[in-house]
Design an enzyme around this catalytic site. Structure first.
Site, PDB file in Angstrom:
ATOM      1  N   HIS A   1     -38.459  41.105  31.325  1.00 18.65           N
ATOM      2  CA  HIS A   1     -39.591  42.021  31.346  1.00 18.65           C
ATOM      3  C   HIS A   1     -40.893  41.227  31.438  1.00 18.65           C
ATOM      4  O   HIS A   1     -41.062  40.236  30.727  1.00 18.65           O
ATOM      5  CB  HIS A   1     -39.611  42.873  30.067  1.00 18.65           C
ATOM      6  CG  HIS A   1     -38.434  43.773  29.928  1.00 18.65           C
ATOM      7  ND1 HIS A   1     -37.884  44.104  28.708  1.00 18.65           N
ATOM      8  CD2 HIS A   1     -37.681  44.421  30.856  1.00 18.65           C
ATOM      9  CE1 HIS A   1     -36.864  44.919  28.878  1.00 18.65           C
ATOM     10  NE2 HIS A   1     -36.719  45.124  30.174  1.00 18.65           N
TER      11      HIS A   1
ATOM     12  N   TYR B   1     -40.530  37.950  26.811  1.00 21.08           N
ATOM     13  CA  TYR B   1     -39.508  37.254  26.014  1.00 21.08           C
ATOM     14  C   TYR B   1     -38.198  38.031  25.901  1.00 21.08           C
ATOM     15  O   TYR B   1     -37.541  38.011  24.870  1.00 21.08           O
ATOM     16  CB  TYR B   1     -40.065  36.914  24.614  1.00 21.08           C
ATOM     17  CG  TYR B   1     -41.535  36.610  24.638  1.00 21.08           C
ATOM     18  CD1 TYR B   1     -42.026  35.529  25.374  1.00 21.08           C
ATOM     19  CD2 TYR B   1     -42.458  37.428  23.993  1.00 21.08           C
ATOM     20  CE1 TYR B   1     -43.395  35.261  25.445  1.00 21.08           C
ATOM     21  CE2 TYR B   1     -43.824  37.165  24.064  1.00 21.08           C
ATOM     22  CZ  TYR B   1     -44.284  36.081  24.796  1.00 21.08           C
ATOM     23  OH  TYR B   1     -45.632  35.838  24.872  1.00 21.08           O
ATOM     24  N   HIS B   2     -37.796  38.663  27.012  1.00 18.90           N
ATOM     25  CA  HIS B   2     -36.561  39.443  27.020  1.00 18.90           C
ATOM     26  C   HIS B   2     -35.608  38.999  28.133  1.00 18.90           C
ATOM     27  O   HIS B   2     -35.084  39.836  28.867  1.00 18.90           O
ATOM     28  CB  HIS B   2     -36.868  40.935  27.196  1.00 18.90           C
ATOM     29  CG  HIS B   2     -37.757  41.510  26.146  1.00 18.90           C
ATOM     30  ND1 HIS B   2     -38.510  42.656  26.345  1.00 18.90           N
ATOM     31  CD2 HIS B   2     -38.010  41.116  24.874  1.00 18.90           C
ATOM     32  CE1 HIS B   2     -39.199  42.930  25.247  1.00 18.90           C
ATOM     33  NE2 HIS B   2     -38.904  42.009  24.344  1.00 18.90           N
ATOM     34  N   PRO B   3     -35.336  37.699  28.298  1.00 23.44           N
ATOM     35  CA  PRO B   3     -34.423  37.279  29.358  1.00 23.44           C
ATOM     36  C   PRO B   3     -32.978  37.679  29.037  1.00 23.44           C
ATOM     37  O   PRO B   3     -32.509  37.502  27.917  1.00 23.44           O
ATOM     38  CB  PRO B   3     -34.584  35.763  29.384  1.00 23.44           C
ATOM     39  CG  PRO B   3     -34.967  35.407  27.983  1.00 23.44           C
ATOM     40  CD  PRO B   3     -35.827  36.546  27.507  1.00 23.44           C
TER      41      PRO B   3
END
Length: 552
Positions: free
Chosen positions: A308, A487-489
């Site tokens: 994201h 920070y949503h890999p």
């Protein structure tokens, strides 16, 4: 050179054997350790490359501003220069300590939309639909707001209702959203996700409720659990295609540990594909280029990266914001005393107090954008620091947003056979017309929010990007330059039917390998609508249940 060796694994006479070896103690790994050890039947070893989470700024919720660049607790990954971000190198913080990224994140508790998990199941993953997962989500929670059809009470993860503690400007944000037709939503994890409301946080009594606190701390009290910190796993050990243990370096010594039943990778969306590739599981051409013998040729290991992307718009306010209490020395003393004595105040919360979900186009069947309201601003940069605890000297606030289901895809690949060299992260941000178009619509929506009557007597001027940025080309150029990861890999070892389209099956076992599972956010078939920590914890819970079922 370590990763190039492919000698038959032989356990030494002094080597200890554990039923399960878990690589990584993060959002999923902590859960797996607790669940597998609870009965006392199995021995569990957890290997964590980082150190302890018993640090003041880790446990203080707003302390994550201090951990954002701290190499003692943070991998501090850096991406490749990204054309989609105007050539910028993006900073990717990931937790390098017990609890992983749940120990340094912003603590917003969002499960994702029902449709996200329906998509997972439809992609050939039985048991992963929303109705399948809802009982698990409820079992995880100890929700302060109480139990109902969708929420749980009495679980290990305490979820705090912050409705009565948010900054007054947050209510202005809620009014603005409702002026534009967004419904007030008292629970984004309830019946519907769309609307604006107050975020629930993973805190308890003013302290961070990380996966380590909720799951690993209780597990570490058991005699059948061994947790090793500063233990950097360098490769998985195989006999044939059966995982039998791991090799790791700790305090300068190379060590091995044997798994009697399974090796479980819970290193997250960056470390897990990196370790698989170093161990000979990955794209054959890549591995051969580094003289790593190919055990399983899998082009999907490290591929399909989804993340994201977010951006903030910032305004100068006509009234006080949190800037005026967090910036001056006397304010720091006041909120510090309030926190230390009562565990209350701004330091006990996230910077994201309100937010929501909206559709950039009414034709969309569900929200595609997430909002974040922050009653303070951090326009003035501080090199090497995220100035959450030292915001701007003037009253300001920000509204951020991030895309929920981007179509851009990136990859994470090793740079060499050296397990201590950070992998090459190529996000390919805004690499599709779809992602650019919906972000353009989204930033225009932010200005509509600011123009509502709710903010009429609040806003003095727009600071970022500023009133000179008006036409579409300028807006696009601005969000390319200022956007970054939120920070949503996920999805770098995605779950699917077979090795032709995925890395693990629906029971999270690695295709074509034995006794080897991946249990972390890298298995997501696709990203979810919202913050990913809750779904990562869910993955740990469900994955552990599958392991127990298979080893009855």
């Amino acid at each position: 050179m370590l990763a190039r060796l492919r000698l038959p694994f032989r356990a030494g006479p002094s080597m200890q054997t554990y039923d399960f070896i878990i690589v990584g103690s993060g959002s999923a790994g902590s859960v797996v350790a607790e669940k597998l050890s609870a009965s006392g039947r199995f021995s569990v070893m957890v290997l964590e490359a980082g150190g302890t989470d018993r640090r003041f700024y880790v446990q203080m919720p707003l302390g994550y501003g201090k951990t954002f660049y701290d190499p003692a607790v943070n991998w501090n990954y850096r991406t490749e220069p990204d054309p989609g971000l105007a050539g910028n190198v993006d900073h990717w913080p990931r937790g390098k300590l017990l609890g992983g990224s749940s120990s340094i994140n912003a603590m917003v508790w969002i499960r994702g939309a029902r449709e996200d998990y329906e998509d997972w199941a439809a992609a050939g993953n039985p048991g992963w639909s929303y109705d399948d997962l809802l009982p698990t989500f409820k079992a995880i929670e100890d929700n302060q707001a109480g139990a109902d059809e969708w929420r749980g009470r009495g679980g290990p993860v305490h979820v705090t209702d912050n409705t009565g503690f948010v900054h007054p400007l947050t209510h202005r944000f809620l009014q603005a959203g409702q002026e534009l037709g967004l419904p007030h939503n008292s629970d984004f994890n309830g019946a519907h996700q769309e609307g604006v409301g107050i975020y629930q946080l993973t805190t308890r009594n003013g302290r961070r409720m990380s996966a380590a606190r909720a799951f690993l701390w209780p597990a570490m009290k058991r005699r059948n659990v061994r947790v090793e910190t500063a233990a950097h796993v360098t490769r998985i050990l195989f006999e044939g295609k059966q995982a039998v243990g791991v090799e790791y370096r700790q305090n300068g010594q190379l060590k091995t540990a044997r798994a009697g039943r399974e090796v479980i990778l819970s290193g997250g969306s960056i470390n897990t594909p990196q370790l698989l590739q170093l161990s000979g599981v990955g794209p054959a051409k890549l591995l051969q280029s580094f003289d790593i013998p190919v055990l399983i040729d899998s082009g999907h290991v490290g591929a399909n990266l989804q993340d994201h992307l977010g951006i903030n718009y910032t305004w100068r306010a006509k009234q006080k914001t949190l800037n005026q209490i967090l910036r001056p020395w006397w304010g720091k003393a006041l909120v510090g005393s309030q926190y230390l004595l009562l565990r209350r105040g701004p330091l006990s919360m996230s910077m994201n107090q309100g937010g929501g979900f909206f559709r950039t186009d009414p034709a969309h069947i569900r929200p595609n954008m997430q909002l974040y309201f922050q009653a303070f601003s951090t326009v003035l940069p501080k090199p090497g620091e995220r100035p959450i605890l030292s915001p701007d000297p003037w009253p300001g606030f920000s509204i951020g947003l991030s895309n929920c289901r981007p179509s851009s895809r990136g990859e994470i690949m090793i740079r060499s056979a050296d397990p201590f060299e950070q992998p090459r992260i190529t996000p390919n941000a805004y690499s599709t017309e779809h992602d650019v178009a919906e972000m353009l619509d989204a930033v225009k929506f932010l200005r509509k929010l600011a123009a509502t009557s709710a903010f009429a007597d609040v806003i003095s001027e727009e600071v970022l990007p500023g009133p000179s940025i008006r036409d579409d080309d300028a807006l696009i150029d601005d969000f390319r330059r200022r956007s970054g990861t939120v920070y949503h890999p996920v999805s770098t070892c995605r779950m699917g039917k077979n090795g032709k389209n995925s890395v693990v099956n629906s029971r999270l076992s690695v295709h074509d390998a034995g006794n080897l599972r991946v249990i972390d956010a890298s298995i997501f078939p696709s990203n979810i609508t919202g913050n990913t920590n809750a779904a990562a914890i869910l993955t740990g819970w469900k994955g552990a249940e599958m392991v127990l079922e298979d080893h009855r």
